[in-house]
Scaffold this active site. Sequence first.
Site, short mmCIF file in Angstrom:
data_model
loop_
_atom_site.label_atom_id
_atom_site.label_comp_id
_atom_site.label_asym_id
_atom_site.label_seq_id
_atom_site.Cartn_x
_atom_site.Cartn_y
_atom_site.Cartn_z
N SER A 133 0.87 -1.23 -0.10
CA SER A 133 -0.07 -0.07 0.01
C SER A 133 0.79 1.31 -0.02
O SER A 133 1.70 1.49 -0.85
CB SER A 133 -0.99 -0.03 1.20
OG SER A 133 -2.11 0.82 0.99
N ASP A 193 -10.21 -3.85 -5.78
CA ASP A 193 -9.75 -3.11 -4.62
C ASP A 193 -10.27 -1.70 -4.67
O ASP A 193 -10.13 -1.25 -5.64
CB ASP A 193 -8.01 -3.13 -4.82
CG ASP A 193 -7.20 -2.40 -3.65
OD1 ASP A 193 -7.88 -1.62 -3.15
OD2 ASP A 193 -6.05 -2.66 -3.52
N HIS A 209 -8.41 -4.61 -0.80
CA HIS A 209 -7.02 -4.18 -0.50
C HIS A 209 -6.08 -4.84 0.24
O HIS A 209 -5.03 -4.70 0.80
CB HIS A 209 -7.28 -2.58 0.03
CG HIS A 209 -6.17 -1.78 -0.08
ND1 HIS A 209 -5.48 -1.42 -1.13
CD2 HIS A 209 -5.41 -1.25 1.06
CE1 HIS A 209 -4.19 -0.45 -0.93
NE2 HIS A 209 -4.19 -0.20 0.29
#
Length: 205
Positions: free
Chosen positions: A102, A152, A183
């Site tokens: 991320s 996502d 995610h």
Amino acid sequence: MKHIYKQGTNESAPVLVLLHGTGGTENDLLPLAEIVSPESSVISIRGNVLENGMPRYFRRLAEGVFDIEDLIFRTKELNDFLDQAAAEYGFDRSNLVAIGYSNGANIAGSLLFHFEGSLKGAILHHPMVPLRGVKLPDLSGVPVFIAAGENDPICVPQETEDLNKLLSDAGADVSIHWERFGHRLTASEVDAAAAWYQSHFVAQP
Ligand code: MLT
């Protein structure tokens, strides 16, 4: 930068640079390093920016809207830190493979976008395009693994396709692994990253 350094058992194996997600710490991705390359040395770094108490690697103005000036500043700061760490711990600066999730994947992507030779390869779990409209350095021979979620909501599939195109156009060898767990950083995508790492960085007998 606050970090953990762990000496590996194989000095010629790539050094893994671990970069956590928003709100994480330098402890989060240590188990991934054990799965991907247990013999590697590891440098795991905490992001220098705080957002409501949550560590990150660069500021954002809103979800998915990055503070580009800060991103550029922090990318250089991280690149300089890696130079210093290589000198301090005596590892090969040209033999680094990042593992980022991320926000950590986004700063790893930004290293690739800005500094030629900064990474020998990268495993990016749920990355976005760090910034647009810049000329990337030559990334020929740099393998990049991207794990992405078809559903996502943060790193939407178009971001993944755009990132793939930008990196590939600069010469990188991009592999994309798709899942359907939003995610989330899943065990199965870590296993896929480990298999990719084996085929790209571990010499066959
Ligand atoms: C970011 O860099 O902001 C990420 O893509 C999203 C997050 O870390 O929450």
